[in-house]
Enzyme design. Structure first.
Site, short mmCIF file in Angstrom:
data_model
loop_
_atom_site.label_atom_id
_atom_site.label_comp_id
_atom_site.label_asym_id
_atom_site.label_seq_id
_atom_site.Cartn_x
_atom_site.Cartn_y
_atom_site.Cartn_z
N ALA A 176 48.74 50.15 32.63
CA ALA A 176 50.17 50.07 32.72
C ALA A 176 50.36 50.11 34.00
O ALA A 176 49.73 50.95 34.84
CB ALA A 176 50.81 51.18 31.63
N ALA A 224 53.73 45.82 41.36
CA ALA A 224 52.26 45.42 41.07
C ALA A 224 51.55 46.79 41.11
O ALA A 224 51.41 47.68 41.73
CB ALA A 224 51.82 44.51 42.18
N LYS A 225 50.18 46.46 40.41
CA LYS A 225 49.26 47.82 40.38
C LYS A 225 48.74 48.05 41.81
O LYS A 225 48.56 49.22 42.24
CB LYS A 225 48.20 47.51 39.38
CG LYS A 225 47.71 48.81 38.96
CD LYS A 225 48.51 49.61 38.20
CE LYS A 225 47.65 50.97 37.69
NZ LYS A 225 48.57 51.93 37.06
N VAL A 226 48.37 47.22 42.41
CA VAL A 226 47.87 47.39 43.94
C VAL A 226 49.18 47.09 44.72
O VAL A 226 49.25 45.59 45.05
CB VAL A 226 46.63 46.74 44.04
CG1 VAL A 226 46.25 46.96 45.55
CG2 VAL A 226 45.50 47.10 43.29
#
Length: 358
Positions: A159, A352-354
């Protein structure tokens, strides 16, 4: 009976179920850290203690920045070391040359992939700092750039909103600071069981979420160890529900922002049991005096004196460990509100995750 479509154990292909499942994993992650990470944390702390750092700097972004702020309280209160949060742009954008001999630089990042964190860590190491990375990826560029590394052991987090990696960061940082200062950390072993108790009360959180479904803005406040929780709770609401949520130290709230609070402005106060909660009491009194819609995450007596809230099982928990439990109902609250507003908290828009900041 609970709605099966809202249970983390079922319907994992439904929107929101990834985040719900990762929230539910947190007691297991805490146990894994306590069972498996202690030797590495202790060895790293001893190696760093032998270098006798005179100052600590913390670098992080987003959710990890709130974990770093928690570590700042720990380091200053428990160790008495001066500690600050870095401004990474001073090196990455302005090219400043720091003088960091005998300074411990701790960089906290779930992914270990953000360019500014990597770049500032490299500069710090070249400038003589002792560098420690805390990440969920031991093979990350940040881990490689640092002299020391601690693995969060949280497992993959799919997530976009960080949940289990946040509490993993808090616990790893707590164990590291305790080991650095020779502090007894056995109280931490109660956390997984207490976390399970808190997460089992999802019906209470769902009822609480009903009052915020149509909220246009929210304020969160706390003091001391609870302040990072207020900031992280506000971030979770903003990134999952898109509700503008402002987080203030109780002291800062009285210096101006209190003017925007009225009887239709929801305020969530995180009241730790201890000195931070005592310091927040005058703020709670002022909020009640303004007729604020005040909800408390904290002791039962404080919840009863507010418009509502979630009573925490923290009576015998050290104040420094309470943030690992207080964030849990706030994570679930953000999830419940997002679901009620028809959003998908697994994949919030525009993030975004990164996150590649420079």
């Amino acid at each position: 009976m609970a709605d099966s479509t809202r249970s983390p154990a079922r319907g994992k292909d439904r929107p929101g179920m990834i985040m719900a499942g990762e929230i539910a994993e947190q007691p297991e992650v805490m146990r894994r850290i306590l069972d498996r990470a202690a030797p590495a944390v202790t060895a790293t702390a001893r190696a760093i203690a032998d270098r006798n750092p005179r100052f600590v700097l913390l670098s992080a972004r987003g959710t990890s920045d709130h974990a770093a702020l928690y570590a700042k309280y720990l380091i200053e209160v428990e160790l008495g070391l001066p500690c600050g949060l870095t401004s990474m742009s001073t090196t990455t954008a302005y090219g400043a040359t720091p003088h960091l001999d005998d300074v411990l630089v701790i960089t906290v990042s779930q992914s270990g992939g953000s360019p500014d964190l990597i770049g500032s860590t490299r500069v710090a190491r070249q400038a003589g700092a002792i560098t420690l990375a805390v990440t969920n990826n031991p093979d990350s560029p940040l881990a490689e750039a640092s002299e020391f590394h601690l693995d969060l052991l949280a497992g993959p987090e799919k997530a976009l909103p960080a949940t289990k990696t946040y509490t993993a960061e808090l616990l790893i940082l707590y164990l590291f600071v305790a080991a650095l200062g020779g502090i007894d950390a056995t109280a931490a072993h109660r956390l997984p069981g207490l976390a399970e108790q808190v997460l089992a009360r999802s019906d209470e959180v769902r009822e609480l979420a009903g009052r915020y479904r149509f909220a246009e803005r929210m304020v969160m406040t706390s003091r001391g160890y609870g302040y990072p929780t207020a900031k992280e709770g506000a971030l979770k609401l903003m990134e999952t529900s898109y509700i503008p949520a402002l987080a203030y130290s109780g002291a800062d709230l009285l210096h101006g922002p209190l003017a925007m609070v009225d009887n239709i402005s929801p305020v969530i106060a995180i009241v730790t049991e201890g000195r931070g909660g005592n310091a927040l009491q005058p703020v709670l009194d002022r909020l009640r005096g303004r007729g604020a819609d005040l909800v408390v995450i904290g002791p039962r007596l404080q919840v009863r004196a507010a418009s509502g809230g979630f009573a925490m099982p923290t009576t015998d928990v050290p104040e420094s460990l309470q943030p690992l439990l207080e964030i849990l109902p706030l994570q679930r609250l953000a999830w419940e509100i997002a679901m009620a507003r028809g959003q998908n908290p697994d994949s919030p828009r525009a993030i975004a995750k990164v996150t590649e900041t420079h």
